[in-house]
Structures are given as C-alpha cells and as structure tokens.
Design a protein around this motif. Structure first.
Motif, PDB file in Angstrom:
ATOM      1  N   PHE A 227       0.828  -1.206   0.000  1.00  0.00           N
ATOM      2  CA  PHE A 227       0.000   0.000   0.000  1.00  0.00           C
ATOM      3  C   PHE A 227       0.860   1.253   0.000  1.00  0.00           C
ATOM      4  CE2 PHE A 227      -2.126   3.381   2.461  1.00  0.00           C
ATOM      5  CZ  PHE A 227      -3.189   3.635   1.603  1.00  0.00           C
ATOM      6  N   LEU A 228       1.947   1.253   0.757  1.00  0.00           N
ATOM      7  CA  LEU A 228       2.823   2.422   0.792  1.00  0.00           C
ATOM      8  C   LEU A 228       3.548   2.615  -0.530  1.00  0.00           C
ATOM      9  CD1 LEU A 228       4.311   2.202   4.401  1.00  0.00           C
ATOM     10  CD2 LEU A 228       2.475   3.655   3.551  1.00  0.00           C
ATOM     11  N   MET A 229       3.799   1.533  -1.253  1.00  0.00           N
ATOM     12  CA  MET A 229       4.385   1.680  -2.589  1.00  0.00           C
ATOM     13  C   MET A 229       3.381   2.334  -3.523  1.00  0.00           C
ATOM     14  SD  MET A 229       7.050   1.368  -4.321  1.00  0.00           S
ATOM     15  CE  MET A 229       7.459   1.587  -6.044  1.00  0.00           C
ATOM     16  N   TRP A 230       2.125   1.928  -3.431  1.00  0.00           N
ATOM     17  CA  TRP A 230       1.100   2.575  -4.257  1.00  0.00           C
ATOM     18  C   TRP A 230       0.964   4.040  -3.886  1.00  0.00           C
ATOM     19  CZ3 TRP A 230      -3.306   4.929  -2.348  1.00  0.00           C
ATOM     20  CH2 TRP A 230      -4.153   5.462  -3.330  1.00  0.00           C
ATOM     21  N   ALA A 231       1.015   4.358  -2.595  1.00  0.00           N
ATOM     22  CA  ALA A 231       0.899   5.754  -2.154  1.00  0.00           C
ATOM     23  C   ALA A 231       2.017   6.607  -2.738  1.00  0.00           C
ATOM     24  CB  ALA A 231       0.926   5.828  -0.631  1.00  0.00           C
ATOM     25  N   ALA A 232       3.210   6.027  -2.862  1.00  0.00           N
ATOM     26  CA  ALA A 232       4.342   6.766  -3.420  1.00  0.00           C
ATOM     27  C   ALA A 232       4.330   6.773  -4.946  1.00  0.00           C
ATOM     28  CB  ALA A 232       5.658   6.159  -2.921  1.00  0.00           C
ATOM     29  N   GLU A 233       3.752   5.747  -5.553  1.00  0.00           N
ATOM     30  CA  GLU A 233       3.722   5.615  -7.020  1.00  0.00           C
ATOM     31  C   GLU A 233       2.311   5.257  -7.472  1.00  0.00           C
ATOM     32  OE1 GLU A 233       5.841   6.233  -9.264  1.00  0.00           O
ATOM     33  OE2 GLU A 233       7.870   6.085  -8.458  1.00  0.00           O
ATOM     34  N   PRO A 234       1.332   6.145  -7.295  1.00  0.00           N
ATOM     35  CA  PRO A 234      -0.057   5.791  -7.641  1.00  0.00           C
ATOM     36  C   PRO A 234      -0.287   5.629  -9.139  1.00  0.00           C
ATOM     37  CG  PRO A 234       0.093   8.105  -7.048  1.00  0.00           C
ATOM     38  CD  PRO A 234       1.422   7.498  -6.721  1.00  0.00           C
ATOM     39  N   LYS A 235       0.570   6.199  -9.965  1.00  0.00           N
ATOM     40  CA  LYS A 235       0.408   6.118 -11.424  1.00  0.00           C
ATOM     41  C   LYS A 235       1.426   5.178 -12.065  1.00  0.00           C
ATOM     42  CE  LYS A 235      -2.976   9.020 -11.383  1.00  0.00           C
ATOM     43  NZ  LYS A 235      -4.366   8.528 -11.632  1.00  0.00           N
ATOM     44  N   MET A 236       1.957   4.258 -11.289  1.00  0.00           N
ATOM     45  CA  MET A 236       2.970   3.348 -11.813  1.00  0.00           C
ATOM     46  C   MET A 236       2.444   2.512 -12.969  1.00  0.00           C
ATOM     47  SD  MET A 236       4.804   0.081  -9.978  1.00  0.00           S
ATOM     48  CE  MET A 236       5.744   1.011  -8.786  1.00  0.00           C
ATOM     49  N   VAL A 237       1.253   1.962 -12.828  1.00  0.00           N
ATOM     50  CA  VAL A 237       0.692   1.094 -13.869  1.00  0.00           C
ATOM     51  C   VAL A 237       0.483   1.886 -15.152  1.00  0.00           C
ATOM     52  CG1 VAL A 237      -1.269  -0.355 -14.512  1.00  0.00           C
ATOM     53  CG2 VAL A 237      -0.385  -0.426 -12.180  1.00  0.00           C
ATOM     54  N   GLU A 238      -0.063   3.094 -15.038  1.00  0.00           N
ATOM     55  CA  GLU A 238      -0.274   3.927 -16.222  1.00  0.00           C
ATOM     56  C   GLU A 238       1.039   4.262 -16.901  1.00  0.00           C
ATOM     57  OE1 GLU A 238      -1.697   4.257 -13.375  1.00  0.00           O
ATOM     58  OE2 GLU A 238      -3.826   4.744 -13.563  1.00  0.00           O
ATOM     59  N   ARG A 239       2.093   4.530 -16.109  1.00  0.00           N
ATOM     60  CA  ARG A 239       3.393   4.847 -16.683  1.00  0.00           C
ATOM     61  C   ARG A 239       3.983   3.651 -17.412  1.00  0.00           C
ATOM     62  NH1 ARG A 239       5.461   6.382 -11.868  1.00  0.00           N
ATOM     63  NH2 ARG A 239       7.317   5.202 -12.393  1.00  0.00           N
ATOM     64  N   LYS A 240       3.794   2.485 -16.834  1.00  0.00           N
ATOM     65  CA  LYS A 240       4.287   1.280 -17.494  1.00  0.00           C
ATOM     66  C   LYS A 240       3.566   1.063 -18.824  1.00  0.00           C
ATOM     67  CE  LYS A 240       5.746  -1.358 -13.415  1.00  0.00           C
ATOM     68  NZ  LYS A 240       5.531  -2.592 -12.619  1.00  0.00           N
ATOM     69  N   GLU A 241       2.254   1.242 -18.814  1.00  0.00           N
ATOM     70  CA  GLU A 241       1.489   1.063 -20.048  1.00  0.00           C
ATOM     71  C   GLU A 241       1.923   2.070 -21.108  1.00  0.00           C
ATOM     72  OE1 GLU A 241      -2.521   1.455 -18.764  1.00  0.00           O
ATOM     73  OE2 GLU A 241      -2.658  -0.590 -17.958  1.00  0.00           O
ATOM     74  N   ALA A 242       2.118   3.320 -20.690  1.00  0.00           N
ATOM     75  CA  ALA A 242       2.560   4.346 -21.637  1.00  0.00           C
ATOM     76  C   ALA A 242       3.958   4.043 -22.157  1.00  0.00           C
ATOM     77  CB  ALA A 242       2.534   5.718 -20.969  1.00  0.00           C
ATOM     78  N   GLY A 243       4.828   3.559 -21.278  1.00  0.00           N
ATOM     79  CA  GLY A 243       6.188   3.226 -21.698  1.00  0.00           C
ATOM     80  C   GLY A 243       6.212   2.095 -22.721  1.00  0.00           C
ATOM     81  N   LEU A 244       5.399   1.061 -22.503  1.00  0.00           N
ATOM     82  CA  LEU A 244       5.349  -0.051 -23.447  1.00  0.00           C
ATOM     83  C   LEU A 244       4.775   0.390 -24.789  1.00  0.00           C
ATOM     84  CD1 LEU A 244       4.170  -2.916 -21.065  1.00  0.00           C
ATOM     85  CD2 LEU A 244       6.437  -2.625 -22.073  1.00  0.00           C
ATOM     86  N   GLN A 245       3.759   1.256 -24.754  1.00  0.00           N
ATOM     87  CA  GLN A 245       3.187   1.767 -25.999  1.00  0.00           C
ATOM     88  C   GLN A 245       4.209   2.598 -26.762  1.00  0.00           C
ATOM     89  OE1 GLN A 245      -0.324   3.897 -24.806  1.00  0.00           O
ATOM     90  NE2 GLN A 245      -1.429   2.064 -24.186  1.00  0.00           N
ATOM     91  N   ASN A 246       4.947   3.439 -26.044  1.00  0.00           N
ATOM     92  CA  ASN A 246       5.971   4.250 -26.705  1.00  0.00           C
ATOM     93  C   ASN A 246       7.078   3.389 -27.282  1.00  0.00           C
ATOM     94  OD1 ASN A 246       4.579   6.562 -26.012  1.00  0.00           O
ATOM     95  ND2 ASN A 246       5.764   6.919 -24.147  1.00  0.00           N
ATOM     96  N   LEU A 247       7.457   2.345 -26.554  1.00  0.00           N
ATOM     97  CA  LEU A 247       8.491   1.441 -27.050  1.00  0.00           C
ATOM     98  C   LEU A 247       8.033   0.742 -28.324  1.00  0.00           C
ATOM     99  CD1 LEU A 247      11.223   0.079 -26.666  1.00  0.00           C
ATOM    100  CD2 LEU A 247      10.102  -1.613 -25.205  1.00  0.00           C
ATOM    101  N   LEU A 248       6.775   0.305 -28.358  1.00  0.00           N
ATOM    102  CA  LEU A 248       6.237  -0.345 -29.547  1.00  0.00           C
ATOM    103  C   LEU A 248       6.230   0.620 -30.727  1.00  0.00           C
ATOM    104  CD1 LEU A 248       4.894  -2.785 -30.856  1.00  0.00           C
ATOM    105  CD2 LEU A 248       2.691  -1.947 -30.003  1.00  0.00           C
ATOM    106  N   MET A 249       5.853   1.867 -30.484  1.00  0.00           N
ATOM    107  CA  MET A 249       5.843   2.860 -31.554  1.00  0.00           C
ATOM    108  C   MET A 249       7.251   3.120 -32.075  1.00  0.00           C
ATOM    109  SD  MET A 249       3.044   5.629 -30.144  1.00  0.00           S
ATOM    110  CE  MET A 249       3.369   6.708 -31.542  1.00  0.00           C
ATOM    111  N   LEU A 250       8.236   3.144 -31.182  1.00  0.00           N
ATOM    112  CA  LEU A 250       9.618   3.352 -31.613  1.00  0.00           C
ATOM    113  C   LEU A 250      10.114   2.196 -32.468  1.00  0.00           C
ATOM    114  CD1 LEU A 250      11.257   4.848 -28.393  1.00  0.00           C
ATOM    115  CD2 LEU A 250      10.831   6.023 -30.562  1.00  0.00           C
ATOM    116  N   ILE A 251       9.722   0.985 -32.109  1.00  0.00           N
ATOM    117  CA  ILE A 251      10.128  -0.187 -32.908  1.00  0.00           C
ATOM    118  C   ILE A 251       9.519  -0.107 -34.306  1.00  0.00           C
ATOM    119  CG2 ILE A 251       9.896  -2.688 -33.106  1.00  0.00           C
ATOM    120  CD1 ILE A 251      10.056  -2.832 -30.065  1.00  0.00           C
ATOM    121  N   ILE A 252       8.229   0.214 -34.367  1.00  0.00           N
ATOM    122  CA  ILE A 252       7.564   0.345 -35.677  1.00  0.00           C
ATOM    123  C   ILE A 252       8.207   1.456 -36.491  1.00  0.00           C
ATOM    124  CG2 ILE A 252       5.395   0.923 -36.813  1.00  0.00           C
ATOM    125  CD1 ILE A 252       3.938  -0.379 -34.473  1.00  0.00           C
TER     126      ILE A 252
END
Length: 272
Positions: A227-252
């Motif tokens: 829970f304290l990790m989520w409190a410090a990084e509440p947008k971690m999942v969204e950042r990971k999703e955005a990072g993977l999408q950006n990586l896929l776009m860079l590969i293409i």
C-alpha cells in the motif's frame, strides 16, 4: 523539487535517530515478489485494500499521508474502493475547515476531494513517499542498484523492517529502544507497530468469492508495504502502459525508417 525531497528524506531519517547514532551495518533485506514488480507488474487491488486497512487501524495514529487524496483510493489501478466506500472512509477523518465562515483551527469531516490529513502529534514522518524515500538505502549495493540487480526496493525494506523486531528492548539515556535486525546498528526507537491479528480484513467492491487471508504479522507487513508503494507511485501502472506503448511505436518507426532508407538509396547504390 530538490528542497522538497530533502525535507522528505530528513523526516524519514529523523524517525529513526537510533539508526544514525548506533554503530554497525543494516541487516539483510529479503527480496519479495510483489505483484507490481517488473515491466508488466500491476497492483493487487485486494492487497492495497488490506494495506489501507492496516494503515487506517494501526499506522494512522502516528503517521499521516498528506500527499494522498481520498478519491485516489477509488482508482481502478489502485485500491479500487467503490465510490460509496471512498466517501465513508473520508468521513472518518477530520480535515481543516477552510470555509469563509470557519474559525482558525476548525475542522470538518473530510471529503473525497481532500487529501488525507497530516499527523504531527507524534513527530513521526509522513508516509506518503516513504516507500520511495527508503529505496536504495539498504542492501549490498547501497546506491539503489539493488532494485535493478535484485528487485529490492522500498517495499521490501518496509516489510523487512516490520518483521525485523526481535522482542528485545534496550534502555539508552532514559529512552527505550527496540532491537531490530534490519536497522543499521540494530536499534530503533519505534515500538513494534504490528503483532498479527491487528485488523479484521474486509472485502470491498467486486470481491465475488474472494476470501481475505488471515491477518498474520507477515501478511500485514506485506500488505502495508504494498500500500505504501502505491501511495508513493499511484500512477505506476499507467506509466508502465505508456512506456510499453511508446516502445512499440519506436520499434515500428525504426522498421519504417529502415525500409524507407533502403528505398531512397537503392537507386544510388545500384549505380556503383
């Protein structure tokens, strides 16, 4: 921002003065496989709900979380409390009343739009960024590299610290210190906050047939660390999703540029 981080780290260090004064190294921090680790890791909503219950029933008596809003407790990639439950949780806390007709010091029941109130009564550090501030200050690498090489970060440290009490007490200069195998020097001035069976886990939202685990000491320590990790990084999942999408776009884009380059220069190279 630098000043802000310095204040947060200073607050965390101030909570453990025995660690800074005593000699000796920190104990071993065990790596634990949290669900949110790795590039595809996500938070376990039920675990975050259990962790919040530990915070609310045990930790909130001394620690605040002034950078976490009540409404974020309903985030689908976070604890995912139902809206009515978020309202009920907020109403259990008292926030400063800033309305024009209020007098200085007046309070009211908190609303979902409010941040959780800070708690300065016990002089304990705010827990909003605790998991991030403690990452990298332990382990064999000592500079944060343990997170890369061993997956050990702030949540593991918090979990190990809560499980590291030996039950022994030492009196120094009229102050009772508690033996903890994880703290540098082996002593901490915070009494053991968890003993097991401190809370009665409940299920909120679409729990279905989900049955909460037994509230053992290890389970509570693991849940509050998550829970304290989520409190410090509440947008971690969204950042990971955005990072993977950006990586896929860079590969293409790289593939398209490669074939475009070959198409443009093919006639020139063919003249040789």
């Amino acid at each position: 921002m630098t000043k802000f981080r310095t204040l947060v780290l200073a607050g965390c260090i101030a909570a453990f003065p025995a660690a800074g004064l005593a000699a000796g190294g920190a104990g071993e921090v065990e790596d634990y496989a949290f669900s949110f680790e790795g590039p595809f890791g996500t938070y376990d909503a039920f675990q975050l709900q259990r962790g919040f219950q530990v915070y609310q029933n045990v930790c909130a008596g001394c620690h605040g979380m002034k950078f976490v809003s009540f409404r974020s407790l309903g985030d689908p990639n976070g604890p995912a409390f139902p809206p009515e439950q978020v309202k009920a949780i907020a109403a259990e806390f008292e926030c400063e009343d800033t309305s024009p007709e209020a007098f200085p010091g007046d309070t009211r029941s908190c609303l979902p739009s409010d941040n959780m109130p800070e708690n300065v009564a016990a002089g304990a550090p705010d827990m909003s960024l605790l998991a991030k501030s403690r990452a990298g200050f332990h382990g064999p690498y000592g500079t944060g590299m343990a997170q890369l090489f061993q997956g050990i970060g702030g949540p593991e440290y918090i979990r190990a610290l809560l499980l590291g009490y030996t039950g022994e007490e030492v009196e120094q200069a009229g102050t009772i210190l508690y033996e903890n195998s994880v703290m540098p020097g082996g002593l901490i001035n915070m009494a053991p906050p968890l003993y097991g069976d401190d809370v009665e886990y409940g299920v909120y939202g679409e729990g279905g047939d989900y049955v909460p685990p037994e509230a053992t000491l290890e389970q509570e320590a693991t849940d509050i660390a998550a829970f304290l990790m989520w409190a410090a990084e509440p947008k971690m999942v969204e950042r990971k999703e955005a990072g993977l999408q950006n990586l896929l776009m860079l590969i293409i884009l790289a593939v398209l540029l490669y074939f475009t380059n070959k198409k443009i220069w093919a006639p020139v190279k063919g003249k040789d």
